[in-house]
Design a protein around this motif. Structure first.
Motif, PDB file in Angstrom:
ATOM      1  N   VAL A  87       2.762   1.140  -3.453  1.00 57.29           N
ATOM      2  CA  VAL A  87       1.415   1.599  -3.096  1.00 57.29           C
ATOM      3  C   VAL A  87       0.392   1.019  -4.066  1.00 57.29           C
ATOM      4  CG1 VAL A  87      -0.091   3.624  -3.002  1.00 57.29           C
ATOM      5  CG2 VAL A  87       2.161   3.710  -1.945  1.00 57.29           C
ATOM      6  N   ALA A  88       0.717   0.993  -5.357  1.00 54.04           N
ATOM      7  CA  ALA A  88      -0.202   0.456  -6.363  1.00 54.04           C
ATOM      8  C   ALA A  88      -0.502  -1.014  -6.109  1.00 54.04           C
ATOM      9  CB  ALA A  88       0.395   0.639  -7.759  1.00 54.04           C
ATOM     10  N   PHE A  89       0.512  -1.806  -5.833  1.00 60.43           N
ATOM     11  CA  PHE A  89       0.299  -3.239  -5.603  1.00 60.43           C
ATOM     12  C   PHE A  89      -0.439  -3.485  -4.281  1.00 60.43           C
ATOM     13  CE2 PHE A  89       3.355  -3.650  -8.979  1.00 60.43           C
ATOM     14  CZ  PHE A  89       2.968  -4.816  -9.616  1.00 60.43           C
ATOM     15  N   ARG A  97      -7.937  -3.383 -11.350  1.00 54.75           N
ATOM     16  CA  ARG A  97      -6.601  -3.707 -11.872  1.00 54.75           C
ATOM     17  C   ARG A  97      -6.327  -2.932 -13.159  1.00 54.75           C
ATOM     18  NH1 ARG A  97      -4.358  -8.323  -9.519  1.00 54.75           N
ATOM     19  NH2 ARG A  97      -5.759  -9.368  -8.050  1.00 54.75           N
ATOM     20  N   ARG A  98      -7.359  -2.737 -13.936  1.00 52.17           N
ATOM     21  CA  ARG A  98      -7.207  -1.964 -15.174  1.00 52.17           C
ATOM     22  C   ARG A  98      -6.782  -0.533 -14.854  1.00 52.17           C
ATOM     23  NH1 ARG A  98     -10.394   1.621 -17.525  1.00 52.17           N
ATOM     24  NH2 ARG A  98     -10.407   1.861 -19.781  1.00 52.17           N
ATOM     25  N   PHE A  99      -7.433   0.071 -13.860  1.00 51.08           N
ATOM     26  CA  PHE A  99      -7.100   1.437 -13.460  1.00 51.08           C
ATOM     27  C   PHE A  99      -5.662   1.508 -12.955  1.00 51.08           C
ATOM     28  CE2 PHE A  99      -6.904   4.645 -10.042  1.00 51.08           C
ATOM     29  CZ  PHE A  99      -7.243   5.786 -10.758  1.00 51.08           C
ATOM     30  N   VAL A 100      -5.249   0.532 -12.152  1.00 47.71           N
ATOM     31  CA  VAL A 100      -3.884   0.499 -11.628  1.00 47.71           C
ATOM     32  C   VAL A 100      -2.875   0.343 -12.762  1.00 47.71           C
ATOM     33  CG1 VAL A 100      -2.256  -0.819 -10.213  1.00 47.71           C
ATOM     34  CG2 VAL A 100      -4.541  -0.347  -9.349  1.00 47.71           C
ATOM     35  N   ALA A 101      -3.182  -0.530 -13.736  1.00 46.98           N
ATOM     36  CA  ALA A 101      -2.260  -0.768 -14.846  1.00 46.98           C
ATOM     37  C   ALA A 101      -2.008   0.500 -15.646  1.00 46.98           C
ATOM     38  CB  ALA A 101      -2.816  -1.867 -15.756  1.00 46.98           C
ATOM     39  N   PHE A 102      -3.071   1.225 -15.985  1.00 44.55           N
ATOM     40  CA  PHE A 102      -2.896   2.442 -16.774  1.00 44.55           C
ATOM     41  C   PHE A 102      -2.284   3.577 -15.949  1.00 44.55           C
ATOM     42  CE2 PHE A 102      -6.115   0.415 -19.575  1.00 44.55           C
ATOM     43  CZ  PHE A 102      -5.348   0.405 -20.730  1.00 44.55           C
ATOM     44  N   SER A 103      -2.568   3.605 -14.659  1.00 41.67           N
ATOM     45  CA  SER A 103      -1.941   4.608 -13.793  1.00 41.67           C
ATOM     46  C   SER A 103      -0.436   4.368 -13.697  1.00 41.67           C
ATOM     47  CB  SER A 103      -2.571   4.580 -12.394  1.00 41.67           C
ATOM     48  OG  SER A 103      -3.947   4.910 -12.459  1.00 41.67           O
ATOM     49  N   LEU A 104      -0.053   3.092 -13.566  1.00 41.03           N
ATOM     50  CA  LEU A 104       1.374   2.765 -13.533  1.00 41.03           C
ATOM     51  C   LEU A 104       2.037   3.067 -14.878  1.00 41.03           C
ATOM     52  CD1 LEU A 104       1.616  -0.541 -11.464  1.00 41.03           C
ATOM     53  CD2 LEU A 104       2.420   1.738 -10.826  1.00 41.03           C
TER      54      LEU A 104
END
Length: 300
Positions: A87-89, A97-104
């Motif tokens: 889902v993130a990708f 992308r920063r938000f996705v990286a820290f969420s992951l």
């Protein structure tokens, strides 16, 4: 592997330029702390009361329960990671992308902590597990959100739809959680489903209390340094500011009244900036109940 190494690897995978400023460190710390709080809550309160959280974690626990009824043993984290990562990708094109990286990072740390931390009971009564579990789970989620991160799952989907269409889907998320609760009630009993509803209500209220990103306030700034304050504010924030000419009632001197609406998330930074530019300024902060018109949210 250190937290910094994890973040660097995630950023390389997501093509995020590794620039470790203060906000990056805050986001990394918030993601790890959030994961730790939620993992402890899961092992000591949620497991003991057999509760179903909402969102992807709820779906993961429900799928694990269904597998166990079929004679299969699949860990919750396998479903949790298996759902969150794709889902993130998928949402990368519309979400920072920063938000996705820290969420992951939060999702991965939670999956790690929940495996290494012991599972034990703090309370013997279900109602105490529900109340304290809901409060701790909601607080853990709010910690991630305040750090410009998230707990993944439905946060990714909701932000993706909001960015792409301009519409919110929180009612659909609520309906999705209701469907999960009905299935959970049919499998584990309606009493457990009832406890889970109370758990989700408490956690939601905690998030609403501590997460201020989408709340707005009006700043009423009285200053004699109009040009300097306005320039500094507009250089730092993406919001407009209105300038009114005034006269001091006591001194009779010329003064200026500046009006600006900002998010609660940015309020402290805005006040510090204004006071730095003009230490003699007077700032009045009022809650904005409803704002009609364009308002740009701070980027994640």
């Amino acid at each position: 592997m250190s937290v910094k190494s994890c973040v660097l690897q995630l950023m390389r995978d997501l093509h995020v330029k590794p620039k470790f400023g203060k906000q990056y460190l805050v986001s990394a710390a918030a993601s790890v702390l959030s994961a730790l709080i939620m993992a402890v809550t899961s092992n000591t309160l949620i497991e003991q009361a057999n509760l179903l959280p909402g969102g992807v974690m709820g779906m993961s626990r429900l799928l694990t329960l269904i597998c166990s009824r079929l004679g299969l043993s699949v860990p919750v984290t396998a479903f949790y990671l298996g759902i969150n990562i794709p889902v993130a990708f998928f949402c990368l094109k519309k979400i920072s992308r920063r938000f996705v990286a820290f969420s992951l990072l939060q999702v991965i740390c939670y999956s790690f902590f929940v495996h290494i931390l012991p599972v034990y009971a703090i309370f013997s009564q279900n109602i105490l597990n529900v109340i304290f579990g809901g409060a701790a789970w909601g607080f853990g989620t709010a910690v991630a959100l305040q750090g410009a991160s998230s707990t993944g799952g439905t946060d990714f989907i909701a932000l993706y739809v909001s960015t792409k269409t301009g519409n919110e889907i929180w009612m659909q998320v609520f309906a999705f959680n209701c469907v999960q609760l009905v299935i959970f009630g049919a499998l584990s009993g309606w009493e457990q489903a009832g406890y889970s509803i109370l758990f989700q209500f408490i956690s939601t209220r905690m998030i609403s209390t501590f997460h201020s990103r989408y709340k707005r306030v009006m700043l009423q700034i009285i200053t004699r340094e109009k040009d300097s304050v306005v320039k500094a504010y507009l250089d730092r924030f993406s919001h407009g500011i209105t300038i009114l000419h005034g006269t001091g009632g006591y001194t009779g001197n010329e003064t200026w009244v500046l009006l600006a609406v900002t998010s609660s998330y940015e309020m402290s930074e805005a006040i510090d900036l204004i006071r730095k530019v003009d230490p003699s300024s007077i700032i009045n902060v009022t809650k904005s109940e409803k704002l009609i018109g364009k308002f740009q949210q701070p980027s994640l």
